[in-house]
Design a protein around this motif. Sequence first.
Motif, PDB file in Angstrom:
ATOM      1  N   GLN A  26      41.492  50.556  75.962  1.00 27.84           N
ATOM      2  CA  GLN A  26      41.974  49.727  74.852  1.00 27.84           C
ATOM      3  C   GLN A  26      43.276  50.255  74.256  1.00 27.84           C
ATOM      4  O   GLN A  26      43.761  49.717  73.260  1.00 27.84           O
ATOM      5  N   GLN A  59      37.963  53.684  65.340  1.00 28.56           N
ATOM      6  CA  GLN A  59      37.862  52.282  64.924  1.00 28.56           C
ATOM      7  C   GLN A  59      39.000  51.907  63.975  1.00 28.56           C
ATOM      8  O   GLN A  59      39.550  50.809  64.065  1.00 28.56           O
ATOM      9  N   ILE A  95      37.468  48.607  69.376  1.00 26.78           N
ATOM     10  CA  ILE A  95      36.561  47.494  69.105  1.00 26.78           C
ATOM     11  C   ILE A  95      35.372  47.552  70.059  1.00 26.78           C
ATOM     12  O   ILE A  95      35.376  48.277  71.040  1.00 26.78           O
ATOM     13  N   ASN A  96      34.352  46.769  69.726  1.00 26.57           N
ATOM     14  CA  ASN A  96      33.149  46.630  70.555  1.00 26.57           C
ATOM     15  C   ASN A  96      32.391  47.941  70.713  1.00 26.57           C
ATOM     16  O   ASN A  96      31.800  48.215  71.764  1.00 26.57           O
ATOM     17  N   TRP A  97      32.407  48.748  69.673  1.00 29.92           N
ATOM     18  CA  TRP A  97      31.618  49.978  69.660  1.00 29.92           C
ATOM     19  C   TRP A  97      30.838  50.027  68.346  1.00 29.92           C
ATOM     20  O   TRP A  97      31.428  49.958  67.267  1.00 29.92           O
ATOM     21  N   GLU A  98      29.519  50.134  68.445  1.00 27.06           N
ATOM     22  CA  GLU A  98      28.680  50.155  67.249  1.00 27.06           C
ATOM     23  C   GLU A  98      28.477  51.596  66.787  1.00 27.06           C
ATOM     24  O   GLU A  98      28.039  52.448  67.562  1.00 27.06           O
TER      25      GLU A  98
END
Length: 313
Positions: free
Chosen positions: A172, A93, A98-101
């Motif tokens: 990404q 991160q 992005i878009n990963w919790e």
Amino acid sequence: MAPMADRGRARSRLRQAAVRETAARQGGVVSRAQLRSMGLGPNDVRSEVAAGRWHAEGRVAVRVGAASRLGRLWRALFEAGRSARFDGVTALQLAGLINWEARTVDLVVPHNRSYRAVEGARVFVERDLEPAAPTRTADAPRSEPAYALVRAAMNSDSDRQAATLIAMSVQQKVVDPARLLQVWRAWRLPRRREALEPIIVDVCDGAHSLGELDFARLCRERGLPEPKRQVIRKGRDGRVFLDVRWECGLVVEIDGVQHFQGLAPVDDALRQNAVVLRSDAVLRIPVLGLRLYPDEFLDQVAMGLVARGESVA
């Protein structure tokens, strides 16, 4: 006396400016060791905390600004100890994923160094650390993305989660696929090797990933009639090669990771629409899906064949 007082106030302003600058880079959190290096001792810290301007953050850090996620990352890093650095999903991160919790802060320490357990963090103890110095983002010590990704994948909750993280990191451009393959091949004792090997190869090296030959083998093992491979059809720009097709008109397209990059989805949609308009039915199977859920996808293939009059075992 006045000049001495003025010099003391000037030093204090400089120290406070240094604290604010460091805190701004670290999400508002500064370690007590950093404060000591700026000339602020325990009494200074206690005074600031007592006045409510600073807030104690664990045993080794203080917060001098507003609470933030970045500050929580730095607090965990400071609590773990000097040999720790950001790793796993956290390092990815910081490198741009992005878009990963993420539920935890991921850290890594060398196997021969001590560390402290930290609430809300998982600490990997590893022999396989990259030989070069860790990279840095805004002065944050973190593992190289390829190493961080391998450790994150090896410690994922499931093969599906690992596959998703690997695919997203490569798509990404957080991790270079060639570098990921190199790091993976050099890893001495990787956990979950059997599960991760085909996933990493599929994502990083499409030329050697699962394709039509493997799909035909899966069909034979399942008792399904074997399809024809690389069937030629006429498309908008000339000939179109279909991955596999049965005489009944069922087509299966096996999508490697390259099918999800750039304008590939547009080209795939045009090709699929052209095939469907000629009355064929098209099933699309991502290669990672065929790795992770072969039975479910082959069930759909069997249903498609039966619906078009084919007999299956």
